[in-house]
Design a protein around this motif. Structure first.
Motif, PDB file in Angstrom:
ATOM      1  N   TYR A 111     -31.860  -3.623  24.670  1.00 27.19           N
ATOM      2  CA  TYR A 111     -31.671  -4.802  23.825  1.00 27.19           C
ATOM      3  C   TYR A 111     -32.609  -4.761  22.627  1.00 27.19           C
ATOM      4  CZ  TYR A 111     -29.639  -6.623  28.165  1.00 27.19           C
ATOM      5  OH  TYR A 111     -28.886  -6.793  29.301  1.00 27.19           O
ATOM      6  N   ALA A 112     -32.167  -5.362  21.528  1.00 25.86           N
ATOM      7  CA  ALA A 112     -33.046  -5.583  20.381  1.00 25.86           C
ATOM      8  C   ALA A 112     -33.380  -7.070  20.354  1.00 25.86           C
ATOM      9  CB  ALA A 112     -32.348  -5.177  19.090  1.00 25.86           C
ATOM     10  N   VAL A 113     -34.697  -7.359  20.369  1.00 23.79           N
ATOM     11  CA  VAL A 113     -35.163  -8.751  20.349  1.00 23.79           C
ATOM     12  C   VAL A 113     -35.687  -9.062  18.953  1.00 23.79           C
ATOM     13  CG1 VAL A 113     -36.915 -10.338  21.242  1.00 23.79           C
ATOM     14  CG2 VAL A 113     -35.713  -8.796  22.806  1.00 23.79           C
ATOM     15  N   LEU A 119     -27.499  -3.118  22.457  1.00 26.95           N
ATOM     16  CA  LEU A 119     -27.446  -2.028  21.479  1.00 26.95           C
ATOM     17  C   LEU A 119     -26.021  -1.722  21.015  1.00 26.95           C
ATOM     18  CD1 LEU A 119     -30.305   0.405  22.529  1.00 26.95           C
ATOM     19  CD2 LEU A 119     -30.342  -1.634  21.077  1.00 26.95           C
ATOM     20  N   ILE A 120     -25.022  -2.223  21.756  1.00 22.75           N
ATOM     21  CA  ILE A 120     -23.632  -2.065  21.285  1.00 22.75           C
ATOM     22  C   ILE A 120     -23.491  -2.817  19.961  1.00 22.75           C
ATOM     23  CG2 ILE A 120     -21.216  -2.640  21.745  1.00 22.75           C
ATOM     24  CD1 ILE A 120     -21.881  -2.398  24.756  1.00 22.75           C
ATOM     25  N   ASP A 121     -23.942  -4.066  19.939  1.00 27.20           N
ATOM     26  CA  ASP A 121     -23.879  -4.836  18.694  1.00 27.20           C
ATOM     27  C   ASP A 121     -24.914  -4.358  17.680  1.00 27.20           C
ATOM     28  OD1 ASP A 121     -21.757  -6.712  18.576  1.00 27.20           O
ATOM     29  OD2 ASP A 121     -22.674  -7.818  20.227  1.00 27.20           O
ATOM     30  N   VAL A 154     -24.597 -10.639  12.694  1.00 28.60           N
ATOM     31  CA  VAL A 154     -23.835 -10.051  13.816  1.00 28.60           C
ATOM     32  C   VAL A 154     -22.450 -10.653  13.703  1.00 28.60           C
ATOM     33  CG1 VAL A 154     -23.839  -9.602  16.309  1.00 28.60           C
ATOM     34  CG2 VAL A 154     -25.964 -10.210  15.159  1.00 28.60           C
ATOM     35  N   GLU A 155     -21.582  -9.990  12.964  1.00 29.39           N
ATOM     36  CA  GLU A 155     -20.365 -10.642  12.475  1.00 29.39           C
ATOM     37  C   GLU A 155     -19.345 -10.977  13.548  1.00 29.39           C
ATOM     38  OE1 GLU A 155     -20.543 -11.817   9.713  1.00 29.39           O
ATOM     39  OE2 GLU A 155     -21.813 -10.572   8.428  1.00 29.39           O
ATOM     40  N   LEU A 189     -37.583  -3.424  20.782  1.00 27.96           N
ATOM     41  CA  LEU A 189     -36.576  -2.897  21.710  1.00 27.96           C
ATOM     42  C   LEU A 189     -37.119  -3.012  23.125  1.00 27.96           C
ATOM     43  CD1 LEU A 189     -34.985   0.211  19.968  1.00 27.96           C
ATOM     44  CD2 LEU A 189     -34.322  -2.190  19.927  1.00 27.96           C
ATOM     45  N   VAL A 190     -36.286  -3.554  24.013  1.00 24.00           N
ATOM     46  CA  VAL A 190     -36.720  -3.795  25.395  1.00 24.00           C
ATOM     47  C   VAL A 190     -35.639  -3.310  26.357  1.00 24.00           C
ATOM     48  CG1 VAL A 190     -38.123  -5.820  24.778  1.00 24.00           C
ATOM     49  CG2 VAL A 190     -35.706  -6.113  25.387  1.00 24.00           C
ATOM     50  N   ASP A 191     -35.993  -3.200  27.653  1.00 20.00           N
ATOM     51  CA  ASP A 191     -34.982  -2.795  28.633  1.00 20.00           C
ATOM     52  C   ASP A 191     -34.434  -3.973  29.418  1.00 20.00           C
ATOM     53  OD1 ASP A 191     -37.199  -3.289  30.103  1.00 20.00           O
ATOM     54  OD2 ASP A 191     -37.254  -1.370  31.160  1.00 20.00           O
TER      55      ASP A 191
END
Lengths: 254, 263
Positions: free
Chosen positions: A155-157, A180-182, A211-212, A228-230
């Motif tokens: 994930y991006a925080v 991370l997909i988005d 994030v459209e 970036l976190v898990d």
């Protein structure tokens, strides 16, 4: 105390109404709420399956008929933010940290020097309104690649300058996260320009997320740090975002 | 009371899906009004006009002589709707507490319940469509040419409150049920999906089909109003045609027909 009394009086009045029986669903720990909230996983899985990596619709210049309506925080009043805003964000730095091999500290000049993407998209607020605007910025994926994410990152925080709430334990700054997909979707950008001008303060200057394929509250404004976190357990109350901690869906594709 | 034979009119899948719809639509409507209250206006176009006016309906609260008044504007015409729309119980809110789930303002809770029952509705549609195609119920609903020829008479009979209790639906019944199942509910699902920024990426043609996301939202609302109209007529017909017989039919499937009709 007065507010509490008003609240009690209000509740008594509302008790007369028919739909009070379902009010326990507003309690986030109730079984009823959890039953209803079970839709989120299904919605996310179904949407991801049909959307794939497709792009959100883009619009033409003629569709821009008004300014972008600002919502939430419109003018952060923290001392550091005010000082930077006073000098045109000259000493602003975007920090990229967490599960990365090369942490980054990027100035606005660094960010604008990277290849940019411009898109005219429709911003859908969870309240129900929409607004079309042109956004210019650097793809988030480009910035993340500079930092070289580790394999464990999921994930991006986003940490922000705006304190949306003051609680007894201090200020609560806006936080948001996406997977991370988005994060690596081509339309996911860190925008520094809007409708052909530098991003205004009311809309998140100097840098905001776009994030459209999700609702407006996912698009954090006034971003200063990307981590970036898990997993998201340590963030806020553990639901992954300021609004997710207040009962809204973390995945806001609907 | 009709004295004719009992007939088995509604099969089990028809009855179960009927009640799943009833429950889903109840929640979908009242949580929908909760969601609507977060932005109590309806627009025509891709976006909501803030610097220009593209609203066909707005519901506001205004302070007047020290009291909160509800003001509703429909196509430019202004109405005082205090107590029902705009302001009720001294609170500024579009639809009053008694018409929203939860009763207090909570967009997050309204959304969670709305989407839960949206899934129940879609699942029920799928089960109903498959079962009805297999058991012949679909054919029961579609008007035949003979039905359409009988339409003027059926309208005249309904207007005189003269009901024909037969194993077959009358043409007005067929048209009413078919327009709910084949027009209103699909329209609800499609306009609902048009509002999803995620689903827009999968099917960008969908909001275009409805001339923009905000127009789709307006159609979503107006279809709800039409369904409320259907519900009112549905209830009136049940009461007028014999509530016990009608309820037995949708609970057990067995329906008492009139003597000498469709025996």
């Amino acid at each position: 105390m007065l507010d509490r009394r008003k609240l009690l009086l209000g509740s008594a009045a509302l008790a007369l109404s028919g739909c009070k029986v379902f009010d326990s669903a507003t309690d986030r720990d109730s079984a009823l709420r959890n039953l209803f909230a079970s839709h989120e996983g299904l919605t996310r899985a179904a949407q991801r399956a049909v959307i794939g990596d497709r792009l959100a619709p883009e619009f033409s210049e003629a569709d821009i008929r008004q300014g972008q309506r600002p919502n939430g925080s419109v003018n952060p009043d923290g001392a550091e933010y005010r000082r930077m805003a006073g000098t045109g964000f000259r000493d602003y730095r975007l920090t990229v940290t967490g599960l990365v091999d090369r942490p980054q500290s990027l100035s606005l000049a660094n960010l604008t020097a990277l290849p940019s993407r411009t898109q005219i998209t429709r911003h859908d607020c969870v309240e129900g309104w929409s607004c079309i605007a042109k956004w210019q910025g650097v793809p988030l994926g480009t910035v993340l690649k500079l930092a070289q994410p580790r394999l464990a990152a999921r994930y991006a925080v986003f940490q922000c300058f705006d304190a949306i709430e003051r609680s007894l334990s201090g200020e609560v700054f806006y936080y948001e996260s996406i997977d991370l997909i988005d994060a690596f979707h081509p339309q996911t950008i860190l925008a520094y320009g809007m409708n052909g001008a530098p991003l205004p303060v009311a809309n998140g200057a100097p840098l905001r997320l776009r994030v459209e394929r999700q609702l407006g509250y996912k698009m954090a404004k006034y971003v200063h740090t990307i981590e970036l976190v898990d997993n998201l357990a340590a963030l806020g109350s553990g639901n992954g975002s300021y609004w997710a901690d207040r009962g809204y869906e973390w995945y806001a594709g609907i | 009371m009709p004295q004719g034979p009992l007939v088995y009119r509604q099969r089990l899948p028809t009855r179960i899906t009927h009640w799943l719809w009833a429950v889903s639509l109840f929640f979908l409507m009242l949580t929908g009004l909760q969601i609507f209250n977060a932005h109590p206006s309806l627009h025509i176009g891709k976006e909501a006009g803030f610097d220009y006016d593209n609203a066909i309906l707005t519901i506001d609260a205004v302070e007047k002589d020290g009291a909160l008044r509800g003001v509703t504007r429909v196509f430019g015409a202004e109405f005082d709707t205090t107590g029902f729309l705009g302001a009720s119980n001294g609170e500024a809110r579009a639809f009053l507490a008694a018409l929203t789930i939860p009763s207090k303002p909570s967009l997050a809770t309204g959304r969670v319940i709305h989407f839960f029952f949206a899934w129940v509705l879609v699942g029920t549609m799928a089960v109903w469509l498959a079962a009805s195609a297999l058991n012949g119920h679909l054919r029961q609903l579609l008007p035949t040419r003979a039905d359409l020829r009988a339409l003027p008479r059926d309208i005249a009979d309904h207007a005189r409150l003269r009901f024909h209790l037969s194993a077959e639906y009358t043409v007005l019944q067929k048209l009413a049920y078919a327009s709910v199942l084949f027009v209103a509910l699909p329209l609800m699902i499609l306009t609902g999906l048009s509002m999803s920024p995620g689903f827009n990426a999968a099917a960008p043609w969908l909001p275009d089909l409805f001339q923009g996301r905000q127009t789709a939202r307006t159609i979503h609302f107006l279809t709800m109003v039409a369904l409320v109209g259907f519900f009112a007529v549905h209830m009136a017909m049940i009461l007028l045609a014999g509530p016990l017989n009608e309820m037995r039919s949708i609970l057990t499937g067995w329906y008492r027909t009139e003597e000498g009709k469709d025996a």
